[in-house]
Write an enzyme that holds these catalytic residues in place. Structure first.
Site, mmCIF file in Angstrom:
data_model
loop_
_atom_site.group_PDB
_atom_site.id
_atom_site.type_symbol
_atom_site.label_atom_id
_atom_site.label_comp_id
_atom_site.label_asym_id
_atom_site.label_seq_id
_atom_site.Cartn_x
_atom_site.Cartn_y
_atom_site.Cartn_z
ATOM 1 N N ASP A 488 53.513 -22.782 -49.375
ATOM 2 C CA ASP A 488 52.643 -23.602 -50.163
ATOM 3 C C ASP A 488 51.712 -24.386 -49.521
ATOM 4 O OD1 ASP A 488 54.834 -25.327 -49.287
ATOM 5 O OD2 ASP A 488 54.773 -26.575 -50.968
ATOM 6 N N ARG A 492 53.597 -30.727 -45.518
ATOM 7 C CA ARG A 492 54.491 -31.531 -46.544
ATOM 8 C C ARG A 492 55.746 -30.652 -46.566
ATOM 9 N NH1 ARG A 492 52.272 -32.736 -51.515
ATOM 10 N NH2 ARG A 492 53.284 -30.796 -52.158
ATOM 11 N N GLU A 493 55.683 -29.256 -47.171
ATOM 12 C CA GLU A 493 56.757 -28.686 -47.419
ATOM 13 C C GLU A 493 56.980 -27.392 -46.553
ATOM 14 O OE1 GLU A 493 57.248 -28.382 -51.850
ATOM 15 O OE2 GLU A 493 55.827 -29.604 -51.788
ATOM 16 N N ASP A 500 53.544 -20.139 -56.453
ATOM 17 C CA ASP A 500 52.292 -20.135 -55.709
ATOM 18 C C ASP A 500 51.978 -18.838 -55.451
ATOM 19 O OD1 ASP A 500 53.568 -22.704 -55.384
ATOM 20 O OD2 ASP A 500 52.157 -23.221 -54.381
ATOM 21 N N TRP A 561 57.833 -18.698 -62.010
ATOM 22 C CA TRP A 561 58.326 -18.920 -60.632
ATOM 23 C C TRP A 561 59.146 -17.853 -60.329
ATOM 24 C CZ3 TRP A 561 55.393 -22.710 -62.541
ATOM 25 C CH2 TRP A 561 54.875 -23.719 -61.551
ATOM 26 N N GLU A 789 45.738 -28.884 -53.249
ATOM 27 C CA GLU A 789 46.862 -28.970 -54.262
ATOM 28 C C GLU A 789 46.456 -29.374 -55.414
ATOM 29 O OE1 GLU A 789 51.515 -30.582 -54.290
ATOM 30 O OE2 GLU A 789 50.008 -31.592 -53.013
ATOM 31 N N HIS A 807 46.402 -25.948 -50.120
ATOM 32 C CA HIS A 807 47.453 -25.263 -51.037
ATOM 33 C C HIS A 807 46.588 -23.958 -51.484
ATOM 34 C CE1 HIS A 807 50.913 -27.909 -51.456
ATOM 35 N NE2 HIS A 807 51.205 -27.168 -52.601
#
Length: 932
Positions: A488, A492-493, A500, A561, A789, A807
């Site tokens: 993503d 951060r992640e 996504d 998702w 994002e 993103h």
């Protein structure tokens, strides 16, 4: 009789060029037909395979000779020869015949090499160096983790283990292969030289279920006589602090190594050097290296020559043998992570706070290479960020535990030194430099861009520089987020959020060859699918991810998702024509739909008892319970959670219908016709329930948001007689919002298509060219170099938020630019049949798109000067195309100055209400006409 006009080229095995170390027992071959003549079609092919190039060229002792196969198929042709053997290299070539029976010469020779196919092939032992177990971080709630502003306590981090072993090669080496993997990440050296150019191996997979080993050709590194092999390990994704909450020890708390170096001498005798208890271990100059936190190096502790055979390792410690199940060990599949590009520093900034910041001019995922000289013990700190704040100061825009993105280098002193981290990467454009001795000069810093090294396949260009920058931003976000997995964001992640990639998959397949890359990720997804059929929101589904899902949602998946299990394979099939990707994941698709169906049938809303019998029956086909992300990050929502609450019901049922419809199509492709009928009927029932539950007579939906209307129209959830009214409601919402979008993650991919489909094309272009927030060009005009994002990551007043500035999800508009503006479309999966249909009335003066399909290069381009229109089209051999010339009269159209009825390659043409439709064979064409 061969003709020089016809040839087969661009040979691929399993979508890769000359792969080494694969484990497919029936690999598939693809090639491109090349012909200078228009209208070239393949009528037959012949493939030969041998276990030596000499045998192949002599046509003797072949492993497989397909013979002359009457077929127009030149992609995914399956090997049907003798059983393949571990370690062996196979050579192949192909020749083709066209529809006139013209015969090509044999192609150039390509090869592939098998990995270790049987458990018995592995003679090596898992070994673990002497080490303290990685400290397991306390589990924090998501809120606690994101609000954690305390600097990371790096005292709990450990030095990276070094491992080495010496061996003797008894004579000249003909062939040497290193097979290796690790718990953690690793790098190998042999006799002081790095093995291969792969980074962060074995990469990010579901380590406990799908662990890749890599195969390296190290023939040139091994010498006759004494040798040494060495490896360095780091925590990586296995034990490091990863994910949104920054937890450690996702898969284990000890690092381990497995390697097998196989030598074949000139006399064909063989020897195997393995990881075992003869390996020694120590530590060195890598004080710590964490995939998120960063890396600290003390160059004074460098062990010079530690991978040379004469290095004194008498003080090193022994390793321990370890025992792990090897059933999940698989050969690396797809393109590895590499340094794909380097960027020079653009400028050095002194901020208003007096800090020194390097600007690389582009947001990337990667690391900095720094040249420096100074006194021993000097400590330099490099901190990474994507943006400066509204005052021009350095801003650590990513908050949360272990989100330091900080590298530290301690100088050795004396000679000039170069530092570049080994086992970490960052998402950044700006780097704050502290402690650098002397003047910070831009020429002493470069940025290394890390990405899975996929082939670029698409490009888009038009007359508006802002749209071109948007396309560049989309490409950069894809490049820097497709690093081992479809991430993503790179700061951060770095998580494989399923939502996504399902929205971005069609765009990604235009820009790059993502077939192998996303197939590998889907294999991990299938392994992570829960027994009840739920598909996790993220893959790999590690411990930190599971904790977040369970505390935030109380379950493991969300509509839009989990549907990635169906949507992504379908996108790959559409782009590449690969039926196998549908076959391989059909069972997980069915399990997902069964889970959704059971949930819809058995979990009822709170007001169920107040419903009449008709309403109760309808609930079986509405997925309207539990937590869902909904139309995530809808701009008008007060928070992401607000957008989820407001839109989750219609979004969930919309995707239930959509996935059922796709699964019906997939079943049909696979010849499962009874399944296709079942899912088609299920889709019909869901659509009926949706319209009865949510649609009002005047065309309004109970969830009166742009995204709900987009999904309802795109997924055919609205009865035909009501679609015009629903489209008007959508248009009204957009116009009342100042011709600005208000769509979130799962609806924005379809927004512009829906408007075009329902006669609102002008409104679609108003959204594309909109520069007020929220819009794509709002980001561009504020200097974005990647996709943000959130639409308002930088507020209209200039305030810079702590969102991710990289993103790819909202970059899904790229697919529409290729198809609608440039007009490059497919009429058959894999572009066997092509449609060129440009929009010459879009407000641009020209646009063009190029796409490297499995069959060859496709081009769709157009320009407009006054009323004169020029349309260019390239159709690759072994395909056919249809070109739609808008607002043209056939008698006024010329192709390369020839009337249509005289031009070569034109199969047919006809006048339509909207223009001229020209059916043509392969070749390069140039049509000109004046608008009617």
């Amino acid at each position: 009789m061969a003709t020089g006009d016809l040839e087969a080229g661009q040979l691929l095995c399993e979508s890769m060029v000359n792969p080494v170390g694969i484990d497919m027992l029936a690999p598939r071959f693809s090639w491109q037909l090349k012909s200078e003549r228009r209208g070239g079609l393949q009528a037959a092919y012949r493939i030969m395979v041998a276990d030596s190039e000499e045998n192949l060229l002599r046509c003797t002792d072949l492993c497989w000779d397909s013979g002359k196969v009457q077929s127009d198929e030149s992609v995914f042709c399956t090997y049907e020869g003798e059983p393949l053997t571990s370690r062996k290299r196979y050579y192949w070539r192909v020749k083709v015949w066209d529809q006139t029976e013209a015969e090509s010469d044999w192609s150039t020779v390509a090869y592939w090499e098998m990995g270790l196919l049987q458990r018995e092939d592995w003679k090596a032992l898992w070994i673990e160096p002497k080490q303290e177990p990685v400290a397991e971080d306390p589990i924090l709630s998501l809120r606690e983790a994101l609000q954690c502003d305390n600097p990371t306590d790096t005292s709990v981090l450990h030095p990276c283990p070094y491992l080495r072993k010496t061996f003797s090669a008894s004579s000249a080496v003909r062939k040497a292969r290193l097979y290796a993997t690790a718990h953690g990440v690793y790098v190998f050296e042999i006799n002081g030289q790095k093995a291969g150019n792969q980074e962060l191996a074995p990469e990010f997979t579901s380590y406990d279920r799908y662990l890749q080993y890599q195969t390296y050709d190290v023939t040139d590194l091994v010498k006759n006589g004494e040798n040494a092999i060495g490896a360095i390990l780091a925590d990586g994704w296995y034990a490091g602090r990863i994910g949104l909450a920054g937890n450690s020890c996702q898969y284990g708390d000890k690092l381990g190594l497995l390697f097998q170096l196989e030598l074949e001498y000139e006399d064909r005798t063989q020897e195997i050097i393995v990881s075992d208890q003869q390996v020694k271990c120590s530590t060195g100059h890598l004080i710590y290296s964490d995939i998120f936190i960063g890396e600290k190096v003390d160059a004074r502790l460098i062990k010079d020559g530690w991978t040379l055979p004469d290095y004194d390792d008498s003080a090193w410690d022994p390793v321990s043998a370890a025992h792990f199940d090897m059933s999940g060990l698989v050969a690396h599949y797809g393109e590895p992570v590499r340094v794909v590009e380097t960027l020079p520093a653009v400028r050095v900034i002194t901020t208003p706070k007096g800090e020194t910041v390097i600007d690389f001019g582009q947001v990337i995922a990667g690391r900095v290479s720094m040249r420096v000289e100074g006194p021993a013990g000097t400590e330099i700190t490099l901190e990474h960020s994507e943006v400066l704040d509204e005052h021009g100061n350095f801003l650590n825009n990513i908050k949360g535990r272990h989100k330091d993105q900080k590298d530290i280098y301690i100088l050795r002193g004396g000679e000039p030194e170069t530092f570049e981290p080994l086992f970490t990467f960052h998402g950044f454009r700006y780097v704050k430099v502290s402690g650098y001795p002397g003047v910070v000069l831009p020429e002493r810093f470069t940025a290394a861009v890390l990405s899975s090294d996929m082939r670029y396949t698409g490009s888009f260009e038009c007359s508006d520089a802002r749209i071109n920058r948007l396309q560049m931003n989309i490409m950069w976000s894809q490049k820097t987020n497709m690093l081992s997995i479809p991430m993503d964001c790179p700061q951060r992640e770095r998580a494989g959020w399923t939502g996504d990639i399902q929205v971005f998959a069609p765009t990604s397949a235009f820009n790059m060859d993502v077939l192998a890359f996303l197939t590998r990720w889907l294999r991990n997804l299938a392994l992570e699918q829960l027994p009840n059929g739920e598909v996790p929101n993220g893959v790999p589904y590690h411990k930190s991810f599971i904790h977040i899902d369970h505390t935030l949602m109380g379950k493991d998946s969300s509509a839009g998702w989990g549907d990635a299990v169906i949507i992504v394979p379908w996108a790959l099939y559409e782009a590449y024509g690969d039926v196998k990707v549908l076959e391989e994941f059909y069972e997980p698709m069915v399990k997902w739909i069964d889970y959704v169906r059971r949930t819809a049938e058995n979990e009822m809303p709170d007001n169920f008892d107040q419903m009449d019998d008709v309403q109760k029956e309808r609930q079986k086909y509405l997925w309207n319970t539990g937590y869902h992300f909904g139309d995530w990050l809808m701009p008008s929502a007060s928070s992401p959670q607000d957008s989820a609450i407001k839109t989750k019901e219609p979004v969930a049922t919309s995707f239930y219908a959509y996935s059922a419809a796709l699964l019906s199509k997939i079943a049909d492709v696979l010849g499962k016709h009874s399944d296709a009928e079942y899912y088609s009927d299920l889709n019909r029932r869901i659509r009926k329930a949706f319209s009865e539950q949510y649609l009002q007579y005047d065309g309004t939906l109970s969830a009166h948001f742009q995204g709900a209307y987009v999904l309802a129209l795109q997924f055919d959830l609205v009865p035909e007689e009501a679609r015009g009214k629903v489209a008007e409601q959508l248009a009204r919402l957009i116009e009342e919002n100042g011709c600005r979008l208000d769509t979130g993650f799962v609806s924005v991919p379809f927004l512009l298509d829906v408007l075009c489909k329902y006669g609102k094309r002008d409104l679609a272009y108003k959204l594309l060219f909109q520069t007020e927030c929220p819009s794509w060009l709002y980001e561009v005009e504020r200097g974005a170099t990647t996709i943000w994002e959130a639409w308002d990551a930088i507020k209209p007043d200039g305030t810079v938020s702590s969102m991710s500035f990289n993103h790819y999800a909202f970059g899904c508009v790229g697919d529409w630019l290729y198809r609608e503006v440039a007009g490059l479309r497919k009429e058959q999966a894999g572009y066997k049949k092509i449609r060129i249909q440009p929009d010459v009335e879009c407000g641009l003066s020209h646009a063009s798109a190029k796409y490297e399909s499995r069959y060859g290069t496709i081009v769709s381009g157009w320009s407009k000067q006054g009323r004169r229109i020029t349309v260019t089209a390239i159709i690759p051999p072994n395909t056919t195309g249809t070109v739609i010339l808008p607002n043209a009269m056939h008698e006024n159209v010329k192709e390369s100055e020839m009337p249509l009825n005289e031009a070569l390659g034109i199969l047919s043409y006809r006048q339509t209400n909207s223009g001229v439709s020209v059916h043509l064979g392969s070749g390069s064409y140039r049509f000109t006409y004046d608008l009617a």
